[in-house]
Design an enzyme around this catalytic site. Structure first.
Site, PDB file in Angstrom:
ATOM      1  CB  CYS A 187     -18.827  -7.265  46.416  1.00 55.63           C
ATOM      2  SG  CYS A 187     -17.954  -8.054  45.063  1.00 55.63           S
ATOM      3  CB  CYS A 201     -11.317 -11.027  43.958  1.00 51.14           C
ATOM      4  SG  CYS A 201     -13.055 -11.373  44.153  1.00 51.14           S
ATOM      5  CB  THR A 204     -18.999  -9.870  40.288  1.00 52.10           C
ATOM      6  OG1 THR A 204     -19.915 -10.829  40.809  1.00 52.10           O
ATOM      7  CG2 THR A 204     -18.564  -8.935  41.390  1.00 52.10           C
ATOM      8  CD  GLU A 221     -23.212  -9.623  41.483  1.00 55.08           C
ATOM      9  OE1 GLU A 221     -24.077  -8.896  42.004  1.00 55.08           O
ATOM     10  OE2 GLU A 221     -22.117  -9.872  42.021  1.00 55.08           O
ATOM     11  CG  HIS A 278     -14.078 -16.602  42.650  1.00 56.46           C
ATOM     12  ND1 HIS A 278     -13.537 -15.339  42.806  1.00 56.46           N
ATOM     13  CD2 HIS A 278     -15.422 -16.404  42.543  1.00 56.46           C
ATOM     14  CE1 HIS A 278     -14.503 -14.437  42.792  1.00 56.46           C
ATOM     15  NE2 HIS A 278     -15.654 -15.057  42.638  1.00 56.46           N
ATOM     16  CE1 TYR A 298     -16.475 -16.117  46.507  1.00 57.97           C
ATOM     17  CE2 TYR A 298     -18.361 -15.607  47.900  1.00 57.97           C
ATOM     18  CZ  TYR A 298     -17.770 -15.631  46.657  1.00 57.97           C
ATOM     19  OH  TYR A 298     -18.452 -15.168  45.571  1.00 57.97           O
ATOM     20  CB  CYS A 318     -14.303 -10.489  50.431  1.00 58.96           C
ATOM     21  SG  CYS A 318     -15.103 -11.928  49.732  1.00 58.96           S
ATOM     22  CD  GLU A 371     -21.231 -12.617  46.386  1.00 60.61           C
ATOM     23  OE1 GLU A 371     -20.384 -13.042  45.586  1.00 60.61           O
ATOM     24  OE2 GLU A 371     -21.052 -12.568  47.624  1.00 60.61           O
TER      25      GLU A 371
END
Lengths: 480, 480, 480, 480
Positions: free
Chosen positions: D101, D105, D192, D259, D294, D298, D301, D445
């Protein structure tokens, strides 16, 4: 040929076709009058009817790049990414109207696949297929005929190649080459909308080798040509289509496409309608393109059909008094999740589409493949959830004949009553619709239409670019 | 009553029953002569026939704990864990013979459930139900009649309790109590084997509250009693059962149980046949026990039926030349894995069974529940895999009528040919069998028979002992 | 050797063993004092401790068929079906105590597998392995040592057989035969409980061919024999075991078995401890038997471990105020459903067990296989559901060090507070337990312990009796 | 502020930030020097580095609609559908570089969500948030700072609303309004990239009611503002990041986002940085928009990360000699199928995006939701398949310390050898990478990032237009 514009035109054109259709061992004189065939015709007819609705014009029609005229989108060659996306939206729209298969996408995809491949064949072999095909296409666009795309051969023993079969006709082939044309023999199986189309556009069923040139064949054949015979495939609950009452579930539009086995018994095809003949190295490309263009669709039409399943299941729950239960809500949400997953696939492969050398646009093949592969799973799960919500009654409901009977009809009404104010008949109708949409034939079509699951699995090996993925992984793991 | 021993006896007894059966709005004079009902009778008849085979005696018969005589196991009260396991083995055995539902387990489970619960009611309320039930049981064992277990009420609006329904008859109830007996009204839905059973053993459909005493009812009723009306439920491809040829798939034994809606229009029941009447607090226990005894079965019969699906799919692959493909082998292995998972559940709940106060043995309810819940998923997946292996042809195959037709029959034979040496007819037969076993009705029965998935989900909350599990977790996490 | 009875005995015996254990590149002087190894020792010690509890005597002990004395069940040869079932119940019991792997079943299964196979080898080859093995077994029963079962070889290039490997030692083998014994070389991988066992009972890793006689080897070796080296495998969150605080999740018992790579660098084994040496045709049978006996277990221990996961997830929900949400209840029910499915498999294969020629009982291999195959899927799904219920906090929680810190500790307490009255610390502990049980190592053990998924898939082809299933299907489809 | 352009700039800016970061109970003086934090910084730094590569310019940069200057795409407001699609392509690209990650974003989505909502608030309430926000945005674009989007509050007891919590700070709130600004208190969880961002853009965590105005809050806060404290969350195998050697798997980029819990202890925010303060009716809209923006990501990524998993698994198979096995090929194809399904979702919601009143483009919320919901399932299945392919060794491999050890290192090399020519070290590295990417934190996650599965399930009820679906079903079933 006069252009087909309205539903009436379409039906009249089928009446005049006089093609050799067989149903349960009997020749059908007029397909438009046969109660078991009519629902399929009704569904296909909507591709004409909706094109006349101003509110659907943007989706249902397009401007021909050949003639500049407005044409039915089902005869269009995709000119942009937007065309690819509109195709999907159109399919979902019509599925909302029919809750079934309207069949005409098969020919649509065949037209596009042959178009882009004919161009490439000419580039490679200096042939003139592309020009011939443009003429053929213009005829289709102007007459607005319904074309069935013909790919799947009977294939006999799947472990053997065409030339090794006991019977060489198990793959459709050229049996004679003449100065004015060719003579073909063989058959195409599972031909969706076959009995209510005007013409068939043949393609090879797989990549072909050097010694299989006679099987590397693409051509257009009118379905009333001498030697063409159509045998209708028996569907789940076939007989109910011929009844009064609502036991057929979707009495207007039936279920799936009305598939037929189409036999070619030494059929003559003039050269002007031949678009591949012997260039065996191009057969695989044509197959892959048709498969991609056809797989692209499945999240559109099945997404739309699934919307109906969701609505019907929600109504069944409402009529039974379970709509407020949390597990019912969760199952409906799950069905919607699966339906939107299918739709996403179709949209994505369209959005990632690109231009081929011919100028025609082509959806991303890897993502189209992904779409169809999800359909082979999710439609079964949607059916399973619909059965769950419906209750056992969806499989044990009395006949419509019982409902109408003077002695027991009142018991049927009394004991199939659900929530107050809902007539038993409404409940029965929605359950019959669910039954129609979740039974054998409806499921199998989702499994095997546009290629079996394994056909898709194989594509990941071919299109998935495993070598690049290995390089990325090596770099991260710091392996030289 | 003369004891029913052979298939002939069984059929003769049904001929003489003169019960009021309706099929598609018509009264059926003789169920044994009706082509659509005969397959279900054939399947049930095997429960008599196999009991006469010496090689199956250990599974198919038992020794009555009442009379000491050899009886058909379907009339037996489980006396040991071994009886519970033999029940499962018997069910898988008969499923291998029929590929379908042989129906008689429903009454078998009802007999056991009422037996153990009548005992408990008597203990609590000083009633005499148990003694009356033993007499009734003796009659069943000696006459060897087929009993259908009657639990599921129509239920109307599921969000309302029995007493709150618009029509109070939507749950079966006592409408009158007389000195010699009671009068009942209502209906039981989805009655498996209803049209070819002799008697029905009624049970309540759910736990009942104080103000629902009239619904707390268990009694035995001959199916030819005045006021009893049976309406046969329409199955998938119902009409094919009435045809010549093999399109019905399993022409001898049909599919699932031949469910009926059984109406009770003010039917009189003498007190000696009443086993629960008003003791509302015991209704829930009876329901749970029947549910457990019935859920116990599903890995036996569905395990057996799945074996047939595996065999048929393997043959379909063989006939098409795909049996050697690794993905086909993997799918067959997966089907076997799922089938054995189902069977394991039935064996496990039997092996973990225990004695109830009545002396009768009872399978572990949590594991029985688990078994049935897996059936609601795995049978769908097995069907999906069978469709995958079969190919699209399982949904688009021509009619048997086409095969027999003089003009097109030869094309059907020619183009449905598979691997060399396999007649097209064999291939068609096996595909029709798969179609029969994987369509709507066959699937739904797996979903809702012995209770819907949610009925099982709820049981985990009740039987799963969550508090104990929390204590274990706390101890490990060292939380005080 | 003095018999090991208590936990204290067990620990003392390990202290005295002086075997060559390596941990992160360092030789471990005393495994019982190493904080990363101690949890695994604690878990194994429970197999001794619980056997001393009167309430667990029936499950934890048995009567030796050799000596007639009471022994720890982990050293017993199954004499009845009841022994097979008690094994499963014992495993679930200990799993409830440890929430982890207690390791000793591997040796237990090895003892049973070698016992029944030594008998068969003797029958075939007139060897005397069985008598030697009975003596060895008596020693194990009387000393109550912990034995690790050693099957899996490193295997190098899996596409090559043992004799074709670049390095012949990649499969464990006999390098020298002497008058008094043999010398062996090679390694066994993933040896559960290796570092805290006393002896290893070696078995071959697969069926062996004529030219692989040196690899057809079974023998017992003390783990402190010269040339034996143990290298501990690094687990998920390995370091947390060495910390203060509760971040390790299950601070007492760790997770899974504490696997080791055990190297045999020219280790001498006297003939009396050799139970297979060169009879290559028997290697496959021994492997299959050990695999079956070991697969039998997985619904017992993983069923028990899953119970803890259910309890921990229920507590996490409670602590966060979500326990009343319908989707949480449904997910807990689903977890229990999966756990009971696993358990059912273990019970079923035990209940269907049978006697081998040696007299030892053997679980049904097809059903044992089914059990393990479900574990490779359901444990992942249970972990997934536990993560779902726990919330993202299970992956982003501050260190125990933060909780204890004077500056930020109060923020951790303040902002990790859940439902009123629940200390943040309790919530953190239960989340750490879930993290421990649902991470990498815990999952992989479920996947590959007792054989990879493909090892099970292959067994369906071998044990599924496909030919019989085809015959049944043909009969029903009326194919000659 | 000087614009951050290079990785060096970025690291220097973090050095100078002096924000209060805690790691395992200790204050971190310089995050850029901390071995456990550095990998996360490396990953985020790639968002700067790749923007400087000419070949990635089209994806990594955009033209500001405010300034007309070229900016980093992570600071851009989407102006077209093409911008939405490029976002997804950019995410997949960077995921291929990092296998992890890269965090940025979250702020990107927060900027877009606040932008379009500030506009709408102003329209409704005649406030001036939009103008203030444009200024803030210009600052972000010009300085190129990294912004973390802050939504998730600790939430305490989830069954209670913010105002009903025992501690009112469990949802972040305004504790004081002053002439020059506001004072806020509370915390944001799972932030994050928190420890290596410069600023945080706060948003409310859910829709707010009339009496929860103090919780209806959006504002920007520099992470070095007085009262801001960051506590790093402990990851799976946290310690390995601090080691030499390759046991951490992805030594350069770590796993997921790093995180942190970010505490706001009475932090002052000037009015110019406040974008929602008390207009509680708009809180829900802002939450939904951020969630949609958001969730859109997904499949980009995670699609990219899954590509790495596919590559790594393929290499693991190759190194072990199993790459040719049909079941391995099938599992790799399945992994690719799942990865492309995820990607399709992201592309589809982007392609179906539309313009909001503010002018900013917004992805289709129903399809974005569908994308994320598939991630909560498929990433687990991809991990499961990777474990299957890798073998048990992925969980039992010796430490890097063993490999380096002079005594046992040669055994590790000898017995972890795979296919000829592949050093054991390469095999170990690739297995460690798989371990890194498939363990606890990586999975969780995927489950909870951008909202838990139930958060998505709820959206189907809201966005699925069930009423329309019911109308379609009724029409087809011919119910009035």
């Amino acid at each position: 040929m006069k252009s087909i514009t309205t539903k009436k035109d379409y039906i009249q054109s089928l009446k005049e076709l006089h093609h050799a259709v067989y149903y349960n061992g009997k020749r059908v004189e007029d397909v438009t009058e046969h109660p078991a065939l009519r629902p399929h015709i009704n569904a296909a007819a909507l591709t004409y009817e909706l094109a006349l609705c101003p509110e659907h014009e943007a989706l249902m029609t397009a401007v021909s790049h050949l003639s500049g005229k407005k044409i039915n989108r089902f005869t269009h060659i995709h000119q942009t990414v937007d065309d690819l996306i509109k195709k999907i939206q159109m399919l979902r729209l019509i599925a909302h109207e029919t809750g079934s298969c309207f069949q005409r996408c098969v020919g649509f995809d065949a037209l596009n696949a042959v178009y882009m491949t004919a161009y490439d064949i000419d580039q490679k072999y200096k042939t003139d297929y592309f020009e011939k095909f443009r003429k053929y296409l213009l005829h289709v666009q102007e007459s607005n005929v319904m074309v069935v795309g013909g790919m799947t051969d009977p294939k006999g023993d799947r472990s053997l190649s065409p030339s090794k079969q006991a019977d060489p006709d198990l793959f459709t082939r050229v049996v004679q080459r003449q100065s004015d044309g060719i003579v073909i023999r063989g058959a195409k199986a599972h031909m969706t909308g076959g009995i209510n189309s005007h013409e068939i556009l043949l393609m090879p069923t797989q990549a072909m080798k050097e010694d299989e040139k006679d099987y590397a064949l693409s051509c257009a054949v009118p379905l009333n040509a001498p030697g063409v015979i159509l045998i209708f495939g028996r569907q789940t609950n076939e007989e109910r289509k011929c009844e009064e009452g609502f036991d057929a579930g979707n009495t207007q539009f039936g279920l799936v496409g009305g598939e037929a086995l189409i036999v070619f018994e030494d059929v003559f095809v003039p050269w002007e309608n031949v678009f591949l003949c012997g260039e065996h190295e191009m057969a695989g490309l044509l197959v892959e393109r048709f498969a991609t263009l056809h797989r692209q669709n499945y999240g559109g039409c099945k997404g739309g059909v699934s919307d109906i399943m969701v609505g019907a299941s929600a109504l069944a729950a409402e009529y039974q008094g379970t709509a407020g239960a949390s597990h019912i809500k969760d199952k409906l949400a799950e069905m919607m999740h699966l339906a939107e997953t299918l739709y996403s696939g179709s949209v994505a492969c369209s959005a990632m589409g690109y231009k081929t050398p011919s100028g025609a646009y082509y959806p991303d093949p890897l993502l189209a493949n992904t779409t169809k592969h999800n359909v082979t799973r999710h439609i079964y799960e949607i059916a399973r959830l619909a059965h769950d919500i419906s209750g056992g009654i969806v499989a044990t409901m009395p006949f419509h004949g019982d409902l109408k009977n003077s002695e027991v009809g009142r018991y049927v009404k009394k004991y199939l009553a659900g929530a107050q104010g809902v007539p038993a008949e409404s409940r029965m109708k929605i359950l019959r619709l669910i039954e129609n949409m979740s039974g054998g034939t409806a499921l199998v079509e989702s499994m095997h239409g546009a290629g079996s699951p394994q056909a898709q699995k194989v594509m990941y090996g071919r299109l998935g670019n495993l070598e690049q993925k290995k390089r990325w992984a090596k770099r991260l793991a710091q392996i030289d």
